[in-house]
Design a protein around this motif. Sequence first.
Motif, short mmCIF file in Angstrom:
data_model
loop_
_atom_site.label_atom_id
_atom_site.label_comp_id
_atom_site.label_asym_id
_atom_site.label_seq_id
_atom_site.Cartn_x
_atom_site.Cartn_y
_atom_site.Cartn_z
N VAL A 92 163.65 -51.71 5.23
CA VAL A 92 164.00 -50.35 5.26
C VAL A 92 164.12 -49.70 6.52
O VAL A 92 163.02 -49.90 7.15
N MET A 93 165.33 -49.17 6.93
CA MET A 93 165.05 -48.40 8.06
C MET A 93 164.37 -47.07 7.73
O MET A 93 164.35 -46.23 6.86
N GLY A 94 163.31 -46.98 8.81
CA GLY A 94 162.37 -45.91 8.91
C GLY A 94 162.71 -44.89 10.06
O GLY A 94 162.10 -43.87 10.05
N GLY A 95 163.62 -45.23 10.61
CA GLY A 95 164.19 -44.24 11.86
C GLY A 95 164.80 -44.90 12.96
O GLY A 95 164.90 -45.91 12.79
N GLN A 96 165.21 -43.93 13.85
CA GLN A 96 165.94 -44.49 14.83
C GLN A 96 165.73 -43.44 16.24
O GLN A 96 165.33 -42.31 15.99
N ALA A 97 165.77 -44.14 17.33
CA ALA A 97 165.47 -43.36 18.79
C ALA A 97 166.61 -43.73 19.65
O ALA A 97 167.12 -44.69 19.75
N GLU A 98 166.99 -42.60 20.52
CA GLU A 98 167.77 -42.88 21.51
C GLU A 98 167.08 -43.08 22.74
O GLU A 98 166.04 -42.60 23.11
N VAL A 99 167.62 -44.21 23.24
CA VAL A 99 166.83 -44.66 24.52
C VAL A 99 168.18 -44.75 25.77
O VAL A 99 169.29 -45.38 25.50
N GLU A 100 167.63 -44.67 27.04
CA GLU A 100 168.40 -44.76 28.08
C GLU A 100 167.96 -45.90 28.89
O GLU A 100 166.76 -46.08 29.17
#
Length: 130
Positions: free
Chosen positions: A115-123
Motif C-alpha cells: 500500500v502506498m504510504g506517501g511520496q516525496a519529490e527529489v531533485e
Amino acid sequence: MDLAQFEADIDGHQRKIVHHEIRPSRRDDGDSGIPLKDGRTLPFAVNRAWNAPAGNYPEQWFLVDPESREVLYEGPQRMRKVVGLLSWTELEDVVPEAIELKPGKYLIVFALGGVMGGQAEVEATEVAAS
C-alpha cells in the motif's frame, strides 16, 4: 458521556510516511537530493519514518519519473517490523550502485504491505568533481 467523540478514525490502511530525507551518502556531494556524476548516481540514502499499525510488513520504495510514472529504480524489498501507531518506525537504505539518471525532479514513492504510504519529490543534480 458521549463515547462517539473519542472513537478513532480507522478507515483506510493507516500507513503513512511522517518524515523523509533523500540525501547524498557523502556530505561533500551536498545536503539533499540525489547526486549525479556524468549522468550516473553517486551513493545516496533514502531515510523515512512510518506511522502504521504494529506488525511485520514487506516495505519498499521506488524512484519514479513524475511525467510518465515509470519506475526507474526499485529499492530493496525487506520485511520490516513496525512498532505501531503511537510511534514512528525509522528506516534507511543506502543505494551504492550507479543508476543512469538525468538531472531533474523525480518522485520517491513509499510502500508498506503493498500500500502506498506517501511520496516525496527529489531533485537529481550533477555535483562538482571532488
